[in-house]
Scaffold this active site. Structure first.
Site, PDB file in Angstrom:
ATOM      1  CG  ASN A   7      -1.806   1.060   1.178  1.00 53.25           C
ATOM      2  OD1 ASN A   7      -1.424   2.341   1.083  1.00 53.25           O
ATOM      3  ND2 ASN A   7      -2.951   0.948   1.737  1.00 53.25           N
ATOM      4  CG  HIS A  10       1.336   6.112   4.547  1.00 52.33           C
ATOM      5  ND1 HIS A  10       0.278   7.188   4.994  1.00 52.33           N
ATOM      6  CD2 HIS A  10       0.834   5.176   5.454  1.00 52.33           C
ATOM      7  CE1 HIS A  10      -0.629   6.618   5.867  1.00 52.33           C
ATOM      8  NE2 HIS A  10      -0.061   5.334   6.200  1.00 52.33           N
ATOM      9  CG  HIS A  52      -8.170   4.258   1.075  1.00 51.59           C
ATOM     10  ND1 HIS A  52      -8.609   4.160   2.142  1.00 51.59           N
ATOM     11  CD2 HIS A  52      -9.556   4.517   0.399  1.00 51.59           C
ATOM     12  CE1 HIS A  52      -9.925   4.472   2.573  1.00 51.59           C
ATOM     13  NE2 HIS A  52     -10.407   4.556   1.321  1.00 51.59           N
ATOM     14  NE  ARG A  54      -9.156   8.726   4.073  1.00 52.64           N
ATOM     15  CZ  ARG A  54      -9.533   8.100   5.001  1.00 52.64           C
ATOM     16  NH1 ARG A  54      -8.888   6.930   5.245  1.00 52.64           N
ATOM     17  NH2 ARG A  54     -10.454   8.057   5.818  1.00 52.64           N
ATOM     18  NE  ARG A  58      -7.469  11.466   5.452  1.00 50.18           N
ATOM     19  CZ  ARG A  58      -8.106  10.833   6.378  1.00 50.18           C
ATOM     20  NH1 ARG A  58      -7.217  10.041   7.276  1.00 50.18           N
ATOM     21  NH2 ARG A  58      -9.277  11.265   6.983  1.00 50.18           N
ATOM     22  CD  GLU A  79      -7.116  -0.196   1.210  1.00 52.01           C
ATOM     23  OE1 GLU A  79      -7.529   1.028   1.807  1.00 52.01           O
ATOM     24  OE2 GLU A  79      -6.460  -0.819   1.352  1.00 52.01           O
ATOM     25  CB  THR A 110      -9.060   1.743   7.105  1.00 53.02           C
ATOM     26  OG1 THR A 110      -8.922   2.465   5.977  1.00 53.02           O
ATOM     27  CG2 THR A 110     -10.541   1.227   6.915  1.00 53.02           C
ATOM     28  CD  GLU A 160      -6.837  -6.090   3.058  1.00 55.91           C
ATOM     29  OE1 GLU A 160      -6.940  -6.140   1.918  1.00 55.91           O
ATOM     30  OE2 GLU A 160      -6.168  -5.452   3.876  1.00 55.91           O
ATOM     31  CG  HIS A 200      -5.212  -1.793   9.072  1.00 60.75           C
ATOM     32  ND1 HIS A 200      -4.883  -1.168  10.525  1.00 60.75           N
ATOM     33  CD2 HIS A 200      -5.921  -0.729   8.488  1.00 60.75           C
ATOM     34  CE1 HIS A 200      -5.119   0.180  10.282  1.00 60.75           C
ATOM     35  NE2 HIS A 200      -5.698   0.532   9.446  1.00 60.75           N
TER      36      HIS A 200
END
Ligand code: PXP
Length: 253
Positions: A7, A10, A52, A54, A58, A79, A110, A160, A200
């Protein structure tokens, strides 16, 4: 072999810390580029890339996802929240898979799995649309019997399992209980014909136990890999995680 989805949200978080102008996310001095990072992750052994998108944009931007879809060499897992706008976007994009997650503007990341029992109709609509378009749906759920049974009933091919509660309990007294919940959930899901992924809060330490979840197919990992990359570089961060996921030894860290 246990597969690794990286993922890269970041990487975009870091970019957005400096470059927040709407629509200006590439070119010039703008760095770091999540698409370039994705390419490096793939070369270092990642089996797929997750982003993701969103609602509040962000970190990952629409433009990032479009560039990724055009240039990735492995699989793209998008995602997304269960909204009509995201459904329309996914049907246009046609990623390999979508992972349906809960989303609230207040959360840092999340928090908890999607309650598909509560949101059954919405989840069913999105899953049906994705199935019809040949896009695999993964449901990000807590390892609860009811959630797992409904995932199979709604004909989502993947789930998941949310490993956040386990990760939070790792250094406390609840770790064994949370791990057993994950294992029981994975067995149940596998018996119901679902492909079992997990994600996660997975890091270089807890992966030694997480990787032993029965029937686990793929782990989706973001924060820990991106954090490690600050010290070692992304190639090493990805290849080391992949090695730990598939080593026969445990608790090396
Ligand atoms: N899987 C899902 C569904 C997520 O929402 C996230 C966080 O964006 C992850 C995996 C990765 O979690 P982490 O960044 O803690 O590795």
């Amino acid at each position: 072999m246990l597969l690794l989805g990286v993922n890269i949200d970041h990487c975009a978080t870091l970019r957005q810390a400096r470059y927040r102008q709407p629509g200006v996310t590439t070119g010039g001095n703008i760095e770091p580029d999540p698409v370039a990072l994705a390419f490096r992750c793939e070369k270092a052994g990642a089996d797929g890339i997750t982003v993701h998108l969103r609602e509040d944009r962000r970190h990952i931007q629409t433009e990032d996802v479009l560039r990724l879809a055009a240039s990735k060499t492995t699989r793209l897992n998008l995602e997304m929240a269960c909204t009509p706008a995201m459904t329309e976007f996914a049907l246009m994009l046609k990623p390999h898979s979508v992972c349906l997650v809960p989303e609230s503007r207040e959360e840092i990341t999340t928090e908890g799995g999607l309650d598909i029992v509560k949101h059954r109709d919405k989840v069913a609509r999105v899953t049906d649309a994705m199935n019809a378009a040949g896009i695999k749906t993964s449901l990000f759920i807590d390892p609860d019997e009811e959630q797992i049974a409904l995932s199979a009933e709604l004909k989502a091919p993947w789930i998941e399992l949310h490993t956040g509660a386990y990760a939070n309990a790792y250094h406390g007294t609840g770790r064994a209980v949370e791990f057993q919940r994950l294992c029981a959930g994975a067995r149940l899901a596998h018996a119901a014909g679902l492909i079992v992924n997990a994600g996660h809060g997975i890091n270089y330490i807890n992966v030694a136990e997480i990787r032993t979840i029965p029937h686990a197919h793929e782990l989706n990992i973001g924060h820990s890999i991106i954090s490690r990359a600050l010290f070692t570089g992304i190639d090493e961060a990805v290849s080391e995680m992949k090695r730990l996921m598939n080593t026969s030894q445990s608790n090396e860290y």
